[in-house]
Write an enzyme that holds these catalytic residues in place. Structure first.
Site, mmCIF file in Angstrom:
data_model
loop_
_atom_site.group_PDB
_atom_site.id
_atom_site.type_symbol
_atom_site.label_atom_id
_atom_site.label_comp_id
_atom_site.label_asym_id
_atom_site.label_seq_id
_atom_site.Cartn_x
_atom_site.Cartn_y
_atom_site.Cartn_z
ATOM 1 N N HIS A 1 2.276 3.607 -9.006
ATOM 2 C CA HIS A 1 1.984 2.190 -9.255
ATOM 3 C C HIS A 1 3.118 1.544 -10.053
ATOM 4 C CE1 HIS A 1 -1.892 2.547 -7.465
ATOM 5 N NE2 HIS A 1 -2.415 3.311 -8.410
ATOM 6 N N LEU B 1 9.666 -21.324 -4.720
ATOM 7 C CA LEU B 1 8.831 -20.259 -4.156
ATOM 8 C C LEU B 1 7.478 -20.275 -4.861
ATOM 9 C CD1 LEU B 1 8.440 -17.599 -2.475
ATOM 10 C CD2 LEU B 1 9.339 -16.363 -4.444
ATOM 11 N N ASP C 1 0.832 -1.206 0.000
ATOM 12 C CA ASP C 1 0.000 0.000 0.000
ATOM 13 C C ASP C 1 0.868 1.258 0.000
ATOM 14 O OD1 ASP C 1 -2.387 1.413 0.038
ATOM 15 O OD2 ASP C 1 -2.545 1.391 2.227
HETATM 16 C C1 IPE Z 1 -5.506 -2.573 -0.022
HETATM 17 O O1 IPE Z 1 -5.174 -1.235 -0.164
HETATM 18 C C2 IPE Z 1 -5.485 -3.248 -1.359
HETATM 19 C C3 IPE Z 1 -4.178 -3.382 -1.994
HETATM 20 C C4 IPE Z 1 -3.033 -3.020 -1.503
HETATM 21 C C5 IPE Z 1 -4.197 -4.002 -3.288
HETATM 22 P P1 IPE Z 1 -6.271 -0.090 -0.293
HETATM 23 O O2 IPE Z 1 -5.523 1.173 -0.447
HETATM 24 O O3 IPE Z 1 -7.242 -0.432 -1.361
HETATM 25 O O4 IPE Z 1 -7.013 -0.170 1.112
HETATM 26 P P2 IPE Z 1 -7.748 0.959 1.951
HETATM 27 O O5 IPE Z 1 -8.740 1.595 1.012
HETATM 28 O O6 IPE Z 1 -6.714 1.936 2.384
HETATM 29 O O7 IPE Z 1 -8.371 0.249 3.101
HETATM 30 C C1 IPE Z 2 -1.671 0.352 -3.344
HETATM 31 O O1 IPE Z 2 -1.460 1.717 -3.376
HETATM 32 C C2 IPE Z 2 -1.972 -0.220 -4.707
HETATM 33 C C3 IPE Z 2 -3.386 -0.555 -4.918
HETATM 34 C C4 IPE Z 2 -4.325 -0.498 -4.034
HETATM 35 C C5 IPE Z 2 -3.745 -1.027 -6.234
HETATM 36 P P1 IPE Z 2 -2.647 2.767 -3.309
HETATM 37 O O2 IPE Z 2 -3.059 3.093 -4.697
HETATM 38 O O3 IPE Z 2 -3.736 2.292 -2.423
HETATM 39 O O4 IPE Z 2 -1.905 4.000 -2.677
HETATM 40 P P2 IPE Z 2 -2.468 4.998 -1.553
HETATM 41 O O5 IPE Z 2 -2.933 4.148 -0.421
HETATM 42 O O6 IPE Z 2 -3.580 5.754 -2.188
HETATM 43 O O7 IPE Z 2 -1.298 5.848 -1.205
HETATM 44 MG MG MG Z 3 -4.096 2.485 -0.430
#
Ligand code: IPE
Ligand code: IPE
Ligand code: MG
Length: 245
Positions: A29, A123, A12
């Site tokens: 990303h 793995l 995240d």
């Molecule tokens: C969880 O992250 C999903 C992934 C890392 C793929 P999110 O960014 O979607 O989760 P919330 O919205 O902060 O709970």
């Molecule tokens: C995690 O990063 C990747 C996905 C959920 C696909 P985020 O896109 O949730 O990044 P933040 O949490 O907004 O910084």
């Molecule tokens: Mg996120």
């Protein structure tokens, strides 16, 4: 040092990493995908047997269309690269989630990689794509209900093992350690059933900045933890003696 047999990661913080630099979220990303390759290499080197990565959640479909499309584009490109590399790298690829929601092109590359890496077992890399723990439990319930309705399964025969076997993760051991980056301290619908006794480590680093040093810090923390599984410390000591440790 005691290492987890199964490490799961909620990757995240890509969006915030980009925002901090006044860049589009897509750039975050893209950086995030690079970290995936590093962490896979590090797990292979450390002898971790299972790595599960939360790449796209059921709820992430609700993000703006451009972001969803960008993520699917990155996923497709990542899989195309891995299609060539993974079979040679002793890594077996698996995917969990509601995969039929993914674009057809992605599903077919995924199927191809899964088939061509089926014989690898250093793995097991499991990608959680279009994955939500609640959705997985609903689909597993339907599978079992169909068996019952067809007269092939006695409802009384449904136990924890039978339910676990109907989940997408059938055959994969439960995660021992679950890491979440970005400073958020929540599970966000990841491996709800499987994480029942996982150790959680929350790191204050955005996923695009995640490095081997962060992984080692989390593994060190895991090695220091005492897992009890509901028992007392003395019961666990006795158990370890019996097992000859
Ligand atoms: C969880 O992250 C999903 C992934 C890392 C793929 P999110 O960014 O979607 O989760 P919330 O919205 O902060 O709970
Ligand atoms: C995690 O990063 C990747 C996905 C959920 C696909 P985020 O896109 O949730 O990044 P933040 O949490 O907004 O910084
Ligand atoms: Mg996120």
């Amino acid at each position: 040092m005691r290492i987890p047999e199964h490490l799961a990661i909620i990757m995240d913080g890509n969006g915030r990493w980009a925002q901090k630099r006044h860049l589009p979220r897509l750039i975050g990303h893209r950086k995030g995908v690079e970290r995936v390759q590093d962490v896979v290499d590090e797990c292979l080197a450390l002898g971790i047997r299972h790595l599960t990565l939360y790449a796209f959640s059921s709820e992430n479909w609700g993000r703006p269309r451009e972001e969803v499309e960008a993520l699917m584009g990155l996923l497709g490109a990542y899989l195309q690269r891995e299609l060539k590399r993974l079979p040679m790298r002793r890594i077996r690829l698996l995917a969990i989630g509601e995969l039929d929601r993914l674009p057809e092109k992605i599903r077919s590359v995924l199927d191809e990689i899964i088939a061509s890496t089926a014989g690898n077992n250093d793995l097991v890399l499991t990608l959680a794509l279009s994955y939500g723990g609640r959705n997985e439990l609903v689909r597993a319930t339907r599978t079992l209900a169909r068996e019952v309705a067809a007269g092939r399964l006695d409802p009384e025969a449904i136990d924890e093992a039978r339910l676990a076997g109907a989940l997408d993760t059938a055959g994969i051991p439960d995660p021992d350690l679950l890491i979440r980056t970005s400073g958020e301290t929540r599970i966000s619908n990841f491996l709800l059933w499987q994480a029942a006794y996982a150790e959680f480590v929350f790191l204050d680093v955005l996923w695009p900045d995640f490095s081997a040093a962060h992984l080692h810090r989390a593994l060190g923390e895991f090695a220091r933890r005492e897992r009890r599984f509901g028992l007392t410390a003395s019961q666990l000591d006795a158990g370890e003696e019996e097992a000859g440790h």
